[in-house]
Design an enzyme around this catalytic site. Structure first.
Site, PDB file in Angstrom:
ATOM      1  N   ARG A  46       0.855  -1.202   0.000  1.00  0.00           N
ATOM      2  CA  ARG A  46       0.000   0.000   0.000  1.00  0.00           C
ATOM      3  C   ARG A  46       0.886   1.245   0.000  1.00  0.00           C
ATOM      4  O   ARG A  46       0.580   2.252  -0.621  1.00  0.00           O
ATOM      5  CB  ARG A  46      -0.955   0.000   1.197  1.00  0.00           C
ATOM      6  CG  ARG A  46      -1.625   1.361   1.402  1.00  0.00           C
ATOM      7  CD  ARG A  46      -2.935   1.323   2.189  1.00  0.00           C
ATOM      8  NE  ARG A  46      -2.939   0.399   3.309  1.00  0.00           N
ATOM      9  CZ  ARG A  46      -2.272   0.595   4.451  1.00  0.00           C
ATOM     10  NH1 ARG A  46      -1.554   1.676   4.643  1.00  0.00           N
ATOM     11  NH2 ARG A  46      -2.341  -0.311   5.411  1.00  0.00           N
ATOM     12  N   TYR A  98     -16.301  17.466 -15.165  1.00  0.00           N
ATOM     13  CA  TYR A  98     -16.578  16.021 -15.224  1.00  0.00           C
ATOM     14  C   TYR A  98     -17.592  15.674 -14.123  1.00  0.00           C
ATOM     15  O   TYR A  98     -17.420  16.073 -12.965  1.00  0.00           O
ATOM     16  CB  TYR A  98     -15.272  15.247 -15.022  1.00  0.00           C
ATOM     17  CG  TYR A  98     -15.468  13.762 -14.892  1.00  0.00           C
ATOM     18  CD1 TYR A  98     -15.868  12.993 -15.976  1.00  0.00           C
ATOM     19  CD2 TYR A  98     -15.267  13.125 -13.674  1.00  0.00           C
ATOM     20  CE1 TYR A  98     -16.060  11.640 -15.852  1.00  0.00           C
ATOM     21  CE2 TYR A  98     -15.457  11.754 -13.539  1.00  0.00           C
ATOM     22  CZ  TYR A  98     -15.855  11.028 -14.639  1.00  0.00           C
ATOM     23  OH  TYR A  98     -16.044   9.674 -14.519  1.00  0.00           O
ATOM     24  N   ASP A 170      -7.134  19.287 -14.030  1.00  0.00           N
ATOM     25  CA  ASP A 170      -7.460  17.940 -14.515  1.00  0.00           C
ATOM     26  C   ASP A 170      -7.064  17.905 -15.989  1.00  0.00           C
ATOM     27  O   ASP A 170      -7.727  18.501 -16.841  1.00  0.00           O
ATOM     28  CB  ASP A 170      -8.958  17.669 -14.312  1.00  0.00           C
ATOM     29  CG  ASP A 170      -9.338  16.239 -14.682  1.00  0.00           C
ATOM     30  OD1 ASP A 170      -8.654  15.646 -15.553  1.00  0.00           O
ATOM     31  OD2 ASP A 170     -10.321  15.725 -14.126  1.00  0.00           O
ATOM     32  N   LYS A 195      -7.974   6.891 -19.177  1.00  0.00           N
ATOM     33  CA  LYS A 195      -8.342   7.391 -20.494  1.00  0.00           C
ATOM     34  C   LYS A 195      -7.130   7.333 -21.432  1.00  0.00           C
ATOM     35  O   LYS A 195      -6.613   6.272 -21.680  1.00  0.00           O
ATOM     36  CB  LYS A 195      -8.933   8.792 -20.347  1.00  0.00           C
ATOM     37  CG  LYS A 195      -9.932   8.933 -19.182  1.00  0.00           C
ATOM     38  CD  LYS A 195     -11.214   8.170 -19.371  1.00  0.00           C
ATOM     39  CE  LYS A 195     -12.081   8.105 -18.126  1.00  0.00           C
ATOM     40  NZ  LYS A 195     -12.426   9.380 -17.505  1.00  0.00           N
TER      41      LYS A 195
HETATM   42  C1  LIG Z   1     -12.904   9.755 -16.247  1.00  0.00           C
HETATM   43  C2  LIG Z   1     -12.533  11.074 -15.707  1.00  0.00           C
HETATM   44  C3  LIG Z   1     -12.284  11.240 -14.342  1.00  0.00           C
HETATM   45  C4  LIG Z   1     -12.446  10.120 -13.341  1.00  0.00           C
HETATM   46  O1  LIG Z   1     -11.507   9.131 -13.510  1.00  0.00           O
HETATM   47  P1  LIG Z   1     -11.777   7.551 -13.168  1.00  0.00           P
HETATM   48  O2  LIG Z   1     -10.498   6.921 -13.602  1.00  0.00           O
HETATM   49  O3  LIG Z   1     -12.966   7.138 -13.943  1.00  0.00           O
HETATM   50  O4  LIG Z   1     -11.998   7.464 -11.698  1.00  0.00           O
HETATM   51  C5  LIG Z   1     -11.905  12.513 -13.913  1.00  0.00           C
HETATM   52  N1  LIG Z   1     -11.792  13.547 -14.766  1.00  0.00           N
HETATM   53  C6  LIG Z   1     -12.033  13.419 -16.085  1.00  0.00           C
HETATM   54  C7  LIG Z   1     -11.897  14.608 -16.986  1.00  0.00           C
HETATM   55  C8  LIG Z   1     -12.417  12.187 -16.602  1.00  0.00           C
HETATM   56  O5  LIG Z   1     -12.685  12.077 -17.909  1.00  0.00           O
END
Ligand SMILES: *Cc1c(COP(=O)(O)O)cnc(C)c1O
Length: 379
Positions: A46, A98, A170, A195
């Site tokens: 962890r 998001y 982000d 992503k």
């Molecule tokens: C998908 C996404 C998230 C969240 O991420 P997860 O891996 O699904 O927890 C946060 N910000 C953006 C812009 C996203 O597209």
């Protein structure tokens, strides 16, 4: 070192034991100690795991940052940043965020006493208006999801510095290939690695990159204390994905442009949201802070009917209807019922998020096949 070289080599070293070129998957929870408290830098997975360490170093290198941390999901990474806040602190974010971030801020942190403001951040005056002595964090997402608004990161960074607030960006849609938030003045670069970074729709993970040693101390404390850490197998998959990030992003951008231009001239399409168009309200900012314009595109059909949008989504053959984005395959989505369903309808409308909006994550297939699919589905 240039980006393509970093994508392949940065942070990753041959295995010290065997010389293995690819980072081994250290599938272990614990590590032998030669005497109590004497170890080789690893005690419990962890806290640290060698596969995760190499991924964290690779993430830091790609963002031109000093420190990287990996999490079990993008939301766990975002949650870790939110833990820096105390009751009474204020957060300013964008109004077309998001959906999962909006839900975390309003349903988990507002009840704990964090005050959240959501403003149309492409207008810097709207950010300045909400600054108070209690502003501790500004949360940017650019381009935004799903309206592809572009926020001036350097502009917001100047406001954050003056206010003594942290700035988190982000960067999931852009990736470090297109945009480097830390170089633009942000304190923390935030990723859903799920992503584009992993890129193959085969794992869920998140990451943070930053420069400050103080942030490393605080964020890695929460990473370990709260325990939202990824397993070594997932770290391996993201490490593998990163090696082709530059090639994939280049093709996502080329295909994105072809699809955006096709949609724009289609007689049944009312509007295309894509920051690469010179007519996009923040094109100049996008051109300044991004290397290219990405493969995320949203559009609305003439007549703005939800039923028409759903009919198109059902007809797609290549643009698979699914949550998520940024994989090698093209995906389509209906934000109002899918990714953004957790944002109340009234808030959605206020942010200009129409019920007939279709979002595309343009993959790296042949552009001609993608356009053919759009042609048959839109009719
Ligand atoms: C998908 C996404 C998230 C969240 O991420 P997860 O891996 O699904 O927890 C946060 N910000 C953006 C812009 C996203 O597209």
């Amino acid at each position: 070192m240039k980006f393509a070289t970093k994508a392949i080599h940065a942070g990753v070293h041959p295995d010290p034991e065997t010389g293995a070129i690819m980072t081994p998957i250290y599938q272990t929870s614990t590590y032998a100690q030669s005497s109590p408290g004497v170890n080789k830098g690893f005690e419990y997975s962890r806290t640290h795991n060698p596969t995760r360490t190499q991924l964290q170093d690779a993430l830091a290198a790609l963002d031109d940052g000093r420190h990287g941390l990996a999490f079990a999901s993008g939301m766990a990474a975002i949650d870790c940043v939110m833990k820096l806040l105390k009751p009474g602190d204020e957060l300013i974010s964008t109004d077309d965020l998001y959906g999962g971030s909006y839900r975390l801020f309003t349903k988990v942190y507002e009840p704990l006493g964090i005050v959240c403001h959501f403003v149309p951040m492409r207008d810097l005056a709207a950010v300045r208006e909400k600054i108070s002595p209690r502003t501790k964090l500004i949360w940017v997402e650019t381009p935004t999801n799903p309206l592809l608004n572009v926020i001036d990161v350097a502009g917001v960074a100047a406001i954050a510095k003056e206010a003594g607030a942290l700035l988190a960006v982000d960067n999931t849609f852009s990736t470090p290939y297109l945009q480097l938030p830390l170089a633009l003045g942000a304190d923390i670069s935030v990723y859903s690695l799920t992503k584009y970074m992993a890129g193959h729709s085969d794992t869920v993970m998140g990451g943070l990159v930053f420069n400050s040693d103080e942030l490393l101390e605080r964020l890695s404390f929460y990473q370990n204390a709260c325990g939202g850490t990824p397993g070594p197998q997932d770290c391996f998959l993201v490490l593998r994905g990163l090696k082709t990030l530059h090639l994939r992003m280049q093709r996502h951008c080329e295909n994105g442009r072809a699809v955006a231009e096709y949609l724009r001239q289609h007689p049944k399409v009312e509007h295309v949201y894509w920051p690469g168009f010179e007519t996009h309200p923040n094109h100049a900012v996008a051109a300044k802070q991004m290397r290219d314009f990405g493969g995320m595109i949203s559009f609305v059909l003439k007549g703005d009917k939800k039923e028409d949008a759903i009919a198109v989504l059902e007809k797609f053959q290549l643009f698979t209807l699914a949550e998520s984005l940024g994989g090698v395959e093209s995906l389509s989505g209906h934000p109002a019922t899918m990714t953004h369903a957790s944002i109340p309808p009234e808030q959605r409308r206020k942010a200009g998020l129409s019920d007939s909006l279709i979002r595309l994550s343009v993959g790296i297939e042949d552009a001609e096949d993608l356009i053919e699919d759009l042609a048959q589905a839109i009719g």
